[in-house]
Design an enzyme around this catalytic site. Structure first.
Site, mmCIF file in Angstrom:
data_model
loop_
_atom_site.group_PDB
_atom_site.id
_atom_site.type_symbol
_atom_site.label_atom_id
_atom_site.label_comp_id
_atom_site.label_asym_id
_atom_site.label_seq_id
_atom_site.Cartn_x
_atom_site.Cartn_y
_atom_site.Cartn_z
ATOM 1 N N CYS A 67 6.068 24.014 -22.136
ATOM 2 C CA CYS A 67 4.967 23.042 -22.045
ATOM 3 C C CYS A 67 3.601 23.701 -22.167
ATOM 4 C CB CYS A 67 5.071 22.233 -20.755
ATOM 5 S SG CYS A 67 5.012 23.249 -19.277
ATOM 6 N N HIS A 82 -8.351 25.887 -19.294
ATOM 7 C CA HIS A 82 -8.035 24.485 -19.020
ATOM 8 C C HIS A 82 -9.023 23.550 -19.709
ATOM 9 C CE1 HIS A 82 -5.339 26.192 -15.951
ATOM 10 N NE2 HIS A 82 -4.602 25.195 -16.394
ATOM 11 N N GLU A 97 6.059 30.973 -15.494
ATOM 12 C CA GLU A 97 4.737 31.310 -16.036
ATOM 13 C C GLU A 97 4.173 32.616 -15.498
ATOM 14 O OE1 GLU A 97 2.111 27.966 -15.513
ATOM 15 O OE2 GLU A 97 2.831 27.544 -13.513
ATOM 16 N N ASP A 122 -0.093 30.542 -18.921
ATOM 17 C CA ASP A 122 -0.169 31.523 -17.843
ATOM 18 C C ASP A 122 0.739 32.714 -18.101
ATOM 19 O OD1 ASP A 122 -2.104 30.733 -15.921
ATOM 20 O OD2 ASP A 122 -0.876 28.963 -15.549
HETATM 21 C C1 PEP Z 1 0.899 26.902 -18.693
HETATM 22 O O1 PEP Z 1 0.464 27.753 -17.911
HETATM 23 O O2 PEP Z 1 1.355 27.155 -19.827
HETATM 24 C C2 PEP Z 1 0.879 25.478 -18.310
HETATM 25 C C3 PEP Z 1 1.482 24.576 -19.035
HETATM 26 O O3 PEP Z 1 0.191 25.145 -17.179
HETATM 27 P P1 PEP Z 1 -1.404 25.068 -17.117
HETATM 28 O O4 PEP Z 1 -1.922 25.260 -18.509
HETATM 29 O O5 PEP Z 1 -1.773 23.747 -16.549
HETATM 30 O O6 PEP Z 1 -1.724 26.196 -16.217
HETATM 31 MG MG MG Z 2 0.110 27.207 -15.878
#
Ligand code: PEP
Ligand code: MG
Length: 574
Positions: free
Chosen positions: A504, A192, A433, A457
């Site tokens: 995403c 993150h 995910e 994820d």
């Molecule tokens: C992901 O897991 O791809 C996602 C978009 O969520 P995050 O990166 O916030 O876990």
């Molecule tokens: Mg995620």
């Protein structure tokens, strides 16, 4: 000149280093002026208070399923924080020895440890560990404060920040500071921290083991986010090469900007939707600047970091601000807290648990309705201002979805009874995910209005690589056949059930994968606004019919080297 390699983000930055090694636990002793002693005592007292508040908060919010001993243990730690042997004696030592709080705390802690070591009773001897944990807590509070006070906006301006690690909470804190770039010892490409670094639109290189040791304050550092390398004190020629590259990059960015207002359609006429990922309401400006159709992922949990949790009203204001600013749909993801995204910014203790597989995202929300319900109410209230979608993170089983739907019905009923206006038909979607959800995507597609592939994820869980552990970063591979098949399966489930499927995760914002994803049938992408125009450039010159043939070959290609060759094959590059 010294060069180091890690995970690159963004472009190039050049600046003087500001090294913050505050996350190390080594304690140094400083002698203080008489006049500084009172402030130092206050600093210590505040750190103890913050540590106490943190523990009380933790204890008050323990999930119902927690073992009763946990509450008792936290209570014991809270009591230890009130013990004069730890507090009054440390304050006395600061004054009598005229030393800094960290050093006084350490000296006092050593005395207490010695007492426990001498105890005959084995059980009582084990209590030393509790004291150590409490001391560590105070110490962490002291360090954090030192770190923050050193990092004033002025200190950071045009500097390359060098830190051991940057938690998501730190990244939120540094977001709008005017530093030139940053480097870290730890961190992988889909951590993150990396995602937020992209959002900070700053060049960065993460996971450079030893950066804090090898870079000194005021060293001149070139951060090359393109290649993932940094150069320390380069000679004049190399420096001017990088300065030219920066100018070239700025030119290229201006070129990309001209694509901003073109409609996003492939060369053979297939319309593709490009949305923005945002973390905080102020990010909408960046999304609008690149003409994103809407927001495909609003990571609402970042509003909860470095501060007291916002209540329903404050959340309502934040969501309304985003919804009013954006013409297209705003996809609000419900809280994805837990694992590396801790509200207090604390670094996760991976020695005692497996947080990525634990109580995070929707699991945490279902276990804490007092967290979940105000958020849902705020979203429903804000829905009157525009086009909203709700997205549930980390769905794994249908029963989770059913529980969510029950809570949503209750939220709607309570708003109705209070005569508060809202849109009763907000589309509810889910993030795909975890592999279980991707394999059973059709089951979810039948019950939801849209799906969105969270590849960060999905890759973590499919390939069993912890996204925050840079020791296994080398295994991160969006092209792994298992990952590609899960993506394809999800897109097909959407097609069969006539619901849109978006992506995403970071993969959606990397132009190297754009053609492959188009070939797999993806029609909606959501990404950090900084990547949007580069991806659009690829889309405008792509032919989906030709690419679906190519994607079929890619799915069958189990040889990774050949697959990589295929991905960069010149026939596909116009
Ligand atoms: C992901 O897991 O791809 C996602 C978009 O969520 P995050 O990166 O916030 O876990
Ligand atoms: Mg995620």
């Amino acid at each position: 000149m010294l060069a180091l390699h890690g995970t690159g983000i963004g472009s190039i930055a050049i600046g003087k280093a500001l090294v913050l090694d505050s996350v190390t636990t080594e304690v140094t002793t400083h002698t203080l002026e008489e006049s500084a002693l009172e402030n130092e005592c206050k600093r210590f007292a505040k750190a103890v208070q913050r540590a106490k508040n943190g523990l009380i908060d933790l204890k008050d919010n323990l999930p119902k399923s927690s073992p009763p001993e946990l509450s008792a243990l936290l209570e014991a730690h809270i009591l230890m924080l009130k013990d004069p042997l730890l507090t009054v004696e440390t304050l006395r030592l600061i004054k009598s020895a005229r030393i800094n709080a960290e050093a006084a705390l350490q000296q006092q802690a050593e005395k207490l440890f010695a007492v426990f070591d001498r105890m005959e009773d084995e059980y009582l001897r084990t209590k030393k560990q509790d004291i150590r944990q409490v001391v560590d807590r105070i110490h962490a509070e002291l360090i954090d404060e030192t770190k923050l006070s050193r990092v004033s906006d002025e200190n950071l301006k045009d500097r390359i920040l060098v830190v051991n690690d940057l938690t998501p909470a730190d990244a939120v804190r540094f977001r709008h500071k005017k530093m030139a770039g940053f480097v870290t010892n730890l961190g992988g490409p889909i951590s993150h921290t990396a995602i937020l670094a992209r959002g900070m639109r700053l060049p960065a290189v993460l996971g450079l083991h030893g950066a804090c040791r090898m870079i000194r304050d005021n060293d001149l550092v070139v951060v090359d986010g393109n290649s993932g390398s940094i150069l320390i004190n380069p000679d004049k020629d190399i420096l001017s090469q990088f300065q030219s590259k920066i100018i070239l990059q700025q030119k290229r960015n201006r070129g990309l900007h001209s694509l901003r207002d073109l409609s996003c359609t492939t060369d053979d006429g297939v319309p593709i939707e490009l949305n923005a990922n945002i973390e905080l309401p102020e990010d909408v400006d960046a999304a609008i600047a690149v003409s994103a159709k809407g927001v495909g992922l609003y990571r609402t949990e970042f509003m909860f970091m470095n501060r007291e949790a916002p209540g329903e009203e404050e959340q309502y204001q934040a969501y309304s601000r985003v919804i009013k600013a954006i013409d297209g749909p705003v996809t609000i993801r419900t809280l994805d807290l837990g694992a590396d995204k801790q509200v207090d910014g604390g670094r996760i203790d991976t020695s005692t648990s497996n947080p990525a597989l634990g109580l995070r995202a929707i699991r945490l929300c279902l276990a804490n309705p007092s967290l979940f319900i105000p958020q849902l109410k705020a979203i429903y209230r804000a829905s009157v201002h525009g086009n909203v979608r709700i997205m549930i993170p980390m769905l794994c089983s249908i029963s989770e979805l059913e529980q969510v739907m029950v809570i949503i019905r209750e939220v709607k009923n309570s708003l109705e009874q209070a005569c508060i206006p809202f849109n009763p038909d907000i589309p509810i979607g889910g993030m795909i995910e975890v592999p279980a959800a991707a394999i059973a995507a059709d089951v979810f597609a039948r019950r939801l209005s849209f799906l969105s592939l969270g590849t960060n994820d999905l890759i973590q869980y499919t390939l069993a690589i912890d996204r925050v552990d840079d020791e296994v970063t080398y295994l991160y591979d969006p092209l792994h056949p298992a990952v590609l098949r899960l993506i394809r399966n999800t897109i097909e489930a959407g097609e069969q059930n006539k619901i849109p499927v978006s992506m995403c995760g970071e993969m959606a914002g990397d132009p190297i994968y754009t053609r492959l994803l188009l070939g797999l049938g993806l029609k909606e992408f959501s990404m950090d606004p900084t990547s949007l125009l580069s991806v659009k450039q690829v889309i405008l010159s792509s032919n989906v019919t030709q690419l679906s043939e190519y994607a079929r070959t890619a799915l069958d290609q189990l040889d990774m080297v050949k697959l990589n060759d295929l991905l960069t094959s010149p026939e596909l590059l116009h």
